[in-house]
Motif scaffolding. Sequence first.
Motif, PDB file in Angstrom:
ATOM      1  N   SER A 266     -16.352  -0.736 -40.527  1.00 48.04           N
ATOM      2  CA  SER A 266     -17.013  -0.474 -41.798  1.00 48.04           C
ATOM      3  C   SER A 266     -18.463  -0.012 -41.631  1.00 48.04           C
ATOM      4  N   VAL A 267     -19.110  -0.410 -40.527  1.00 48.55           N
ATOM      5  CA  VAL A 267     -20.504   0.007 -40.323  1.00 48.55           C
ATOM      6  C   VAL A 267     -20.607   1.516 -40.129  1.00 48.55           C
ATOM      7  N   PRO A 268     -19.891   2.120 -39.150  1.00 54.12           N
ATOM      8  CA  PRO A 268     -19.956   3.584 -39.044  1.00 54.12           C
ATOM      9  C   PRO A 268     -19.396   4.286 -40.279  1.00 54.12           C
ATOM     10  N   ALA A 269     -18.414   3.657 -40.940  1.00 55.72           N
ATOM     11  CA  ALA A 269     -17.856   4.258 -42.154  1.00 55.72           C
ATOM     12  C   ALA A 269     -18.914   4.328 -43.246  1.00 55.72           C
ATOM     13  N   THR A 270     -19.684   3.248 -43.401  1.00 61.20           N
ATOM     14  CA  THR A 270     -20.736   3.214 -44.422  1.00 61.20           C
ATOM     15  C   THR A 270     -21.868   4.164 -44.064  1.00 61.20           C
ATOM     16  N   ILE A 271     -22.255   4.173 -42.789  1.00 62.20           N
ATOM     17  CA  ILE A 271     -23.315   5.091 -42.357  1.00 62.20           C
ATOM     18  C   ILE A 271     -22.877   6.538 -42.558  1.00 62.20           C
ATOM     19  N   GLY A 272     -21.620   6.801 -42.271  1.00 62.80           N
ATOM     20  CA  GLY A 272     -21.112   8.168 -42.407  1.00 62.80           C
ATOM     21  C   GLY A 272     -20.910   8.590 -43.844  1.00 62.80           C
TER      22      GLY A 272
ATOM     23  N   THR B  73     -14.684   9.445 -36.232  1.00 58.77           N
ATOM     24  CA  THR B  73     -13.988   9.147 -34.981  1.00 58.77           C
ATOM     25  C   THR B  73     -14.321   7.748 -34.480  1.00 58.77           C
ATOM     26  N   VAL B  74     -15.598   7.385 -34.532  1.00 57.81           N
ATOM     27  CA  VAL B  74     -16.029   6.053 -34.106  1.00 57.81           C
ATOM     28  C   VAL B  74     -15.389   4.986 -34.985  1.00 57.81           C
ATOM     29  N   LYS B  75     -15.346   5.223 -36.287  1.00 59.10           N
ATOM     30  CA  LYS B  75     -14.734   4.266 -37.212  1.00 59.10           C
ATOM     31  C   LYS B  75     -13.278   4.023 -36.846  1.00 59.10           C
ATOM     32  N   LYS B  76     -12.533   5.083 -36.567  1.00 60.50           N
ATOM     33  CA  LYS B  76     -11.106   4.944 -36.268  1.00 60.50           C
ATOM     34  C   LYS B  76     -10.887   4.234 -34.938  1.00 60.50           C
ATOM     35  N   ARG B  77     -11.771   4.464 -33.969  1.00 65.51           N
ATOM     36  CA  ARG B  77     -11.645   3.760 -32.689  1.00 65.51           C
ATOM     37  C   ARG B  77     -11.825   2.252 -32.890  1.00 65.51           C
TER      38      ARG B  77
ATOM     39  N   GLN C  44     -11.134  -2.671 -22.237  1.00 65.38           N
ATOM     40  CA  GLN C  44     -12.368  -3.406 -22.049  1.00 65.38           C
ATOM     41  C   GLN C  44     -13.079  -3.655 -23.382  1.00 65.38           C
ATOM     42  N   GLY C  45     -12.600  -3.079 -24.427  1.00 69.52           N
ATOM     43  CA  GLY C  45     -13.106  -3.371 -25.762  1.00 69.52           C
ATOM     44  C   GLY C  45     -14.490  -2.834 -26.045  1.00 69.52           C
ATOM     45  N   TYR C  46     -14.665  -2.259 -27.214  1.00 69.56           N
ATOM     46  CA  TYR C  46     -15.995  -1.828 -27.656  1.00 69.56           C
ATOM     47  C   TYR C  46     -16.710  -3.036 -28.233  1.00 69.56           C
ATOM     48  N   LYS C  47     -17.947  -3.244 -27.814  1.00 68.62           N
ATOM     49  CA  LYS C  47     -18.714  -4.395 -28.283  1.00 68.62           C
ATOM     50  C   LYS C  47     -19.204  -4.192 -29.710  1.00 68.62           C
ATOM     51  N   HIS C  48     -19.631  -2.991 -30.018  1.00 67.01           N
ATOM     52  CA  HIS C  48     -20.147  -2.671 -31.346  1.00 67.01           C
ATOM     53  C   HIS C  48     -20.183  -1.163 -31.490  1.00 67.01           C
ATOM     54  N   MET C  49     -20.729  -0.701 -32.599  1.00 61.97           N
ATOM     55  CA  MET C  49     -20.732   0.732 -32.895  1.00 61.97           C
ATOM     56  C   MET C  49     -21.472   1.542 -31.831  1.00 61.97           C
TER      57      MET C  49
END
Length: 280
Positions: free
Chosen positions: A128-134, A187-191, A214-219
């Motif tokens: 939701s963070v990259p979605a809101t920023i975008g 793209t970041v949001k979907k990942r 290895q998992g994304y820690k954050h945006m």
Amino acid sequence: YLWIGYAAVQFSLYAKTSECITSFHQNYQSINHNIQQNLPPLLKPLHPPIQIACNALSQIGSHSTAVAFCSGAAAGTAATLATYPFDICRTAFASQKTLSQGTKSIAAFFGQAMKNNPHPFKTLYAGSVPATIGIVPYMGLNFAIYDYLVNMNRGKGGKGSVQVIDAGAAGAIAGGTSKFLVYPLDTVKKRLQAQAFESFWGTSTGASSSASTQGYKHMADCVMRIAKEEGVGAFYRGLVPTVIKTMTATSVTFAIFTLTKNSLESIHDYYQAKNVNDQE
């Protein structure tokens, strides 16, 4: 549910926000005087930044395209946050992972997401963070470009109803341009969404599986790892079909919105004129 709810929140809030900003500009002198006279003593030190904010809002209200940008950004943000769990639901069904787990309805999806999940809201608002920023530049540019194109076509007066074909053409250009500019954030949001699905429903097949080992820690971590491991081009995978889809959807949305608005205004004007004639 996603698009009905999104459109309802977006267009209603857009109209109200535009009205408020324009009204603030028109009544700026009296509002500014009231602020100076009635500001509590404790808030006196905050008067300079308040004054700057009021001046900026008044300047925005003097330009219709600027009003459209700010109103679109605010409306888009509110609509995105209000309907985001449905976006998660749509992406989950598209991934087919929920179907293999026996989740075949919206109610079952939300029930499973909330049950036996230590972080249900984190799952439902993953990305939701990259979605809101975008969405701020996306919807802001969407409405601003649309407003500019429509007003340019109507001429200097800027009066009269917008034609449906003009609204459709302006919507297509506005939607395609704004989507192209903010696509990397999408793209970041979907990942991040895909990672949330895999952590809750288990490892799924697909391109996102290798990235999630290895998992994304954050945006920010997601952005840096995509750029480092896959290159800048990875941010634009699927761009062409997405832009075509957005242009079509935005064109149809603005065209139907304009058609409905013009029809309702014509009906209102007809009955208003009829009532006046009956009274005479």
